[in-house]
Design a protein around this motif. Sequence first.
Motif, PDB file in Angstrom:
ATOM      1  N   GLN A 338      30.575  23.252  -5.067  1.00  0.00           N
ATOM      2  CA  GLN A 338      30.945  24.255  -4.187  1.00  0.00           C
ATOM      3  C   GLN A 338      29.625  24.588  -3.287  1.00  0.00           C
ATOM      4  O   GLN A 338      28.441  25.098  -4.129  1.00  0.00           O
ATOM      5  N   SER A 340      27.945  26.748  -0.027  1.00  0.00           N
ATOM      6  CA  SER A 340      27.951  27.561   1.261  1.00  0.00           C
ATOM      7  C   SER A 340      26.637  27.589   1.814  1.00  0.00           C
ATOM      8  O   SER A 340      25.546  28.141   1.383  1.00  0.00           O
ATOM      9  N   PRO A 355      30.894  32.012  -3.192  1.00  0.00           N
ATOM     10  CA  PRO A 355      31.261  30.963  -4.041  1.00  0.00           C
ATOM     11  C   PRO A 355      31.860  31.580  -5.502  1.00  0.00           C
ATOM     12  O   PRO A 355      31.045  32.156  -5.748  1.00  0.00           O
ATOM     13  N   HIS A 368      27.901  25.676  -8.137  1.00  0.00           N
ATOM     14  CA  HIS A 368      28.086  26.148  -6.727  1.00  0.00           C
ATOM     15  C   HIS A 368      26.812  26.866  -6.379  1.00  0.00           C
ATOM     16  O   HIS A 368      25.878  26.934  -7.152  1.00  0.00           O
TER      17      HIS A 368
END
Length: 431
Positions: A338, A340, A355, A368
């Motif tokens: 994940q 961002s 996240p 993440h």
Amino acid sequence: MSNATQSRPWLEALLQVLAQRAGHSATQWPSARDWCWPTRRSETWRFTDLRCLTQLDPVRLHTRTASPRWPDASILLPSDPVSGKQLPARHVFLQLDGRGHWLSPQGELPTWPRGLVPLPTEEIIPGQVAQTVIPSGTLPLGAQLNGVTPSPALGLQVSGPDPIHLELAIQVEQAQAWLAPHLLLVLQPGAHLCLSWHVVATAQAAVMPMVEARLGLAAQLEEATTAWGYPGATFLGSSFMDQSPRSIYRRTTVTWGWGLSRDEPFVRQSQGQAETCLHGLAVARGQSLLDTHSTVTFDGPGGHLRQRHQALADDRGHSVFNGRVVVPQVAQQTDASQLSRNLLLSTSARIDTKPQLEIVADNVQCNHGATISCLQDDELFYLQSRGIGRDQASRLLQRGFCEEILQQLPKTALAWPSLQRLLEIPVPDQP
């Protein structure tokens, strides 16, 4: 006074209007007292201001739509690479009319290709997949409002390994529109569906699509959404995906322009051993609030997730991302990633990103990350040294930032003029 207290009179008026349109009495319809209206005291709602939604007048709400400006058919339909002639299409193009019906661009009932069969009305029950995907949770606000809005739903059963393309378009040009389309998809084992949404609102309105899908063994669903809204418009999107083993779900969303947008995808790998890919791009300019809350739950071993969310915030725009990944003890050997990535272009803009991994299993590969940056002076200087003006150089760098997500969109999505104007730079054709 809390947001819930302030909103309760508006919600009561809305529910009364919706009950009248559905032909129900007040005693047969949910009351505002029964609703758990979200407030900023809730962790998942503390950045979301609902005033853009509650400024709509319940008494004046309507379902009128406009005819979307479809791209040229030569772009939408496949063609033979040698002769250039259009191939027999397994494409269906539908637009939502003011009565809540899905019709062809010519205003006719659709012709369904082999492998795509409409479900009987009595089998299209809003929330039936959602209750499986989040069995112990409360439906998001968009799904709740969708469920109490009288609107004909579209249910489809998909079968066969050859991909079928379903293009859905909604365009709103009159203020006080209230649209809540519901789509139910049942993908048989091995089926393959490519679903594209194109939503445009150029007036103060609310659009609340809800998608529910069951993916059978080794089924594949590719979903792409482009949503462009007016600064006073609201977009509340929700989707619920129940994946069987070896199924593949790929989702790409591009959102910009809305006064308030809240996108909430929920994915459940019912027995693990499935693949999920989530890509999102939010471009928050002006005073837009673009909010994304996703939840992916692994209920079996060997599941895969690749999630990438990117946001660009300028002026007084505000982007919010909360990506929740749930890996219980039963989900051993889960592989989840994940990321961002965010670009902040103004001191008045704001980005909130979170996240979130919730891991109980001890044999997993999960990671993440999140980054927030601004345009780099050396990159701008490099382009300016090549004779490119500073403003154009800034737009080129912004476009490059967005390109990773834009490349995930199908060619048909890239053909829409609204997307081409997103960064005021022409979108190149995909090879």
